[in-house]
Design an enzyme around this catalytic site. Structure first.
Site, mmCIF file in Angstrom:
data_model
loop_
_atom_site.group_PDB
_atom_site.id
_atom_site.type_symbol
_atom_site.label_atom_id
_atom_site.label_comp_id
_atom_site.label_asym_id
_atom_site.label_seq_id
_atom_site.Cartn_x
_atom_site.Cartn_y
_atom_site.Cartn_z
ATOM 1 N N ASP A 88 51.675 41.674 47.093
ATOM 2 C CA ASP A 88 52.594 41.560 46.069
ATOM 3 C C ASP A 88 53.474 42.816 46.196
ATOM 4 O O ASP A 88 53.414 43.394 47.098
ATOM 5 C CB ASP A 88 51.797 41.827 44.639
ATOM 6 C CG ASP A 88 52.518 41.201 43.437
ATOM 7 O OD1 ASP A 88 53.813 41.082 43.776
ATOM 8 O OD2 ASP A 88 51.901 41.141 42.219
ATOM 9 N N ASP A 123 60.259 40.276 41.977
ATOM 10 C CA ASP A 123 60.863 39.547 40.705
ATOM 11 C C ASP A 123 60.543 40.392 39.718
ATOM 12 O O ASP A 123 59.814 41.278 39.653
ATOM 13 C CB ASP A 123 59.948 38.010 40.746
ATOM 14 C CG ASP A 123 58.563 38.408 40.672
ATOM 15 O OD1 ASP A 123 58.054 39.268 41.617
ATOM 16 O OD2 ASP A 123 57.770 37.689 39.811
ATOM 17 N N ALA A 194 54.309 36.260 35.302
ATOM 18 C CA ALA A 194 54.360 36.852 33.816
ATOM 19 C C ALA A 194 53.301 36.279 32.857
ATOM 20 O O ALA A 194 53.812 36.046 31.727
ATOM 21 C CB ALA A 194 55.682 37.035 33.259
ATOM 22 N N CYS A 277 22.175 33.394 35.992
ATOM 23 C CA CYS A 277 22.802 33.154 37.515
ATOM 24 C C CYS A 277 21.875 33.494 38.271
ATOM 25 O O CYS A 277 20.837 34.409 38.222
ATOM 26 C CB CYS A 277 23.874 34.237 37.351
ATOM 27 S SG CYS A 277 24.741 34.340 39.143
ATOM 28 N N CYS A 282 21.860 39.011 40.558
ATOM 29 C CA CYS A 282 21.227 38.756 39.266
ATOM 30 C C CYS A 282 19.596 38.371 39.660
ATOM 31 O O CYS A 282 18.886 38.328 38.829
ATOM 32 C CB CYS A 282 21.776 37.356 38.950
ATOM 33 S SG CYS A 282 23.542 37.868 38.138
HETATM 34 N N1 GUN Z 1 51.180 40.102 38.991
HETATM 35 C C1 GUN Z 1 51.058 39.558 37.879
HETATM 36 N N2 GUN Z 1 52.257 38.728 37.453
HETATM 37 C C2 GUN Z 1 53.077 38.792 38.361
HETATM 38 C C3 GUN Z 1 54.440 38.321 38.462
HETATM 39 O O1 GUN Z 1 55.105 37.823 37.659
HETATM 40 N N3 GUN Z 1 55.198 38.443 39.365
HETATM 41 C C4 GUN Z 1 54.683 39.307 40.632
HETATM 42 N N4 GUN Z 1 55.353 39.595 41.664
HETATM 43 N N5 GUN Z 1 53.126 39.995 40.399
HETATM 44 C C5 GUN Z 1 52.563 39.616 39.300
HETATM 45 ZN ZN ZN Z 2 24.873 36.712 39.428
#
Ligand code: GUN
Ligand code: ZN
Length: 476
Positions: A88, A123, A194, A277, A282
């Protein structure tokens, strides 16, 4: 082709995504690695079921030590892994802190230089409920950055992938605009952004609206990532709406807060007497033992459990697609929370899209509640029955399968030709007596259409009181 679809059900798919570090099967869950925090080692992630990881290139870039190591040894060298890693860009920090100290071009170049498998532009994640004008001007800047990222990415000539985020806040027309522009770029993965604030506040119906608006436009041959979606409770639902990639920081964030993930919700460790689980954690510990441990040791074990159950759910979703039982799995999962039911009901506004993607040949139809009547199999059956050529001038439709008739009346499906009483879907449907109203009203609507289509015939209806009631309601 970088993405090959190998099985489909509802709008979900099982696919193979090719990256420089190998092929990833989707739907896939990408555990989030924070390069600054020593927690579960990235190299251990394979053990829990991970095929691909995601980390944050901005966090790496900001730390001189991490940056230099990444530039020297590559991202995979830094993390000590050989599986694919997506990065990211710092957009999430932009959303949380309102500012980042890097430009789009710098962070896109950096991701390419450290050999990320999937690169993300910077972004702008406009929060939910933003003013239309704000969301639009943010989106225009996002689109400019995506174009710039495309050019930079191409200039490297690497075989890594480019992710194209879809933004637009809660304005579905802006999401559609963003998706249309995304289709025009040379990206490999779409990423719906978002939505974290919506997921955190359980506004699943709003997420569903955004996902469906985006999916109605996005090129169906490319994979779609739902940024920040990491709770196993929502994997089936959003896979059925066409999501292929999820990422989970939840496994760690929840664990640090003594929260234990299950596919039907979150449990607080303090409330658990028995682990529901059988993962290694667990099986080998009791809740009481965990509570007595020191905080770090406990968080580590809960995080391990969180990963095990999350990947278990991903496998269950993939199996449901392969066996064409994804609707059944979704309808079971949404019963975990009323807002999940509400989110799935958004599909009613996109039935054409659903019908376009959902395969028509399946083995079984399990009626599991009101939502089962939205399945394309119902509409397809009713349309097919209207096409049936009838040679007789007089036909009998009976709600009692014990008497001879040309057609039978069935809840959910409506009119079923006698010769199709053993065929999918109506003949392979498992239902019960006293179904919900929807199961009868949808059937009666089908009957009405059938009768309209065969106005030239004499139709004799042999129905019991229950059917008579629904018929009268429709006629009034
Ligand atoms: N991680 C959580 N939401 C977003 C997003 O809207 N854009 C990016 N690039 N990373 C994120
Ligand atoms: Zn577990």
């Amino acid at each position: 082709m970088r993405f090959e679809i190998t099985a489909k059900d509802a709008m979900g798919r099982v696919g193979k995504l090719q990256t420089p570090h190998g092929v990833v099967e989707t739907p896939a869950l990408m555990p989030v690695i924070n390069p600054n925090i020593r927690f579960i080692p990235p190299a251990d992630m394979k053990k829990y079921g991970a095929e691909i990881l995601i980390t944050n290139s901005y966090i790496i870039y900001r730390s001189r030590k991490l940056r230099e190591t990444a530039l020297e040894k590559g991202l995979h060298g830094l993390l000590g892994v050989d599986i694919p890693v997506m990065t990211d860009s710092g957009s999430f920090q932009l959303m949380v802190y309102g500012d980042v100290e890097i430009t789009n071009s710098e962070i896109v170049r950096f991701q390419n230089e450290i050999k990320s498998d999937i690169v993300t532009p910077l972004d702008i994640p406009t929060p939910p409920d933003a003013e239309y004008g704000t969301a639009m001007s943010d989106l225009e800047e996002t689109l400019r950055r995506e174009k710039e990222a495309e050019e930079i990415h191409e200039s490297y000539g690497h075989d890594n992938l480019l992710s194209i985020p879809v933004q637009g806040s809660t304005h579905t027309e802006l999401r559609r605009h963003s998706a249309r522009e995304a289709n025009g770029l040379n990206g490999d993965v779409f990423a719906i952004g978002a939505v974290v604030p919506l997921l955190d506040s359980y506004r699943f119906a709003d997420v569903a609206k955004i996902v469906l608006a985006s999916k109605s436009i996005l090129t169906p041959t490319k994979p779609v990532h739902l940024f920040g979606a990491g709770h196993p409770m929502i994997f089936a639902l959003f896979t059925a709406m066409g999501i292929d990639l999820f990422d989970s920081a939840a496994y760690a964030l929840f664990a640090k807060d003594d929260r234990y993930l299950t596919p039907y919700g979150t449990l607080k460790l303090e409330e658990i007497q028995y682990f529901p689980c059988s993962c290694p954690v667990c099986l080998n510990h009791t809740p009481e033992e965990l509570r007595k441990m020191n905080k770090n040791e406990r968080a580590y074990l809960i995080a391990e459990h969180n990963l095990y159950v999350s990947f278990e759910e991903i496998r269950r979703v993939k199996q449901a697609i392969k066996s064409n039982e994804l609707f059944e799995l979704v309808e079971r999962r949404i019963r975990a929370h009323p807002y999940l039911i509400q989110a799935w009901r958004e599909i009613r506004n996109h039935l054409e899209l659903l019908e376009k993607h959902d395969p028509s040949a399946k083995k079984v139809f399990f009626y599991l509640g009101r939502e089962s009547v939205f399945r394309p199999a119902v509409k397809r059956h009713q349309e097919r029955v209207m096409q049936v050529e009838i040679e007789k001038d007089e036909i009998v439709i009976s709600s009692d399968s014990g008497i001879p008739a040309d057609f039978y009346l069935r809840p959910v499906f409506g009119v079923v030709p006698a010769e199709l009483m053993e065929s999918y879907p109506a003949g392979h449907a498992e239902t019960y007596d006293d179904l919900e109203d929807e199961a009868y009203t949808v059937a009666v609507e089908g009957l009405k259409k059938f009768m309209d289509a065969n106005r030239d015939k004499k139709i004799r209806l042999v129905v019991d009181d229950k059917w008579r009631r629904y018929l009268n309601e429709i006629q009034n």
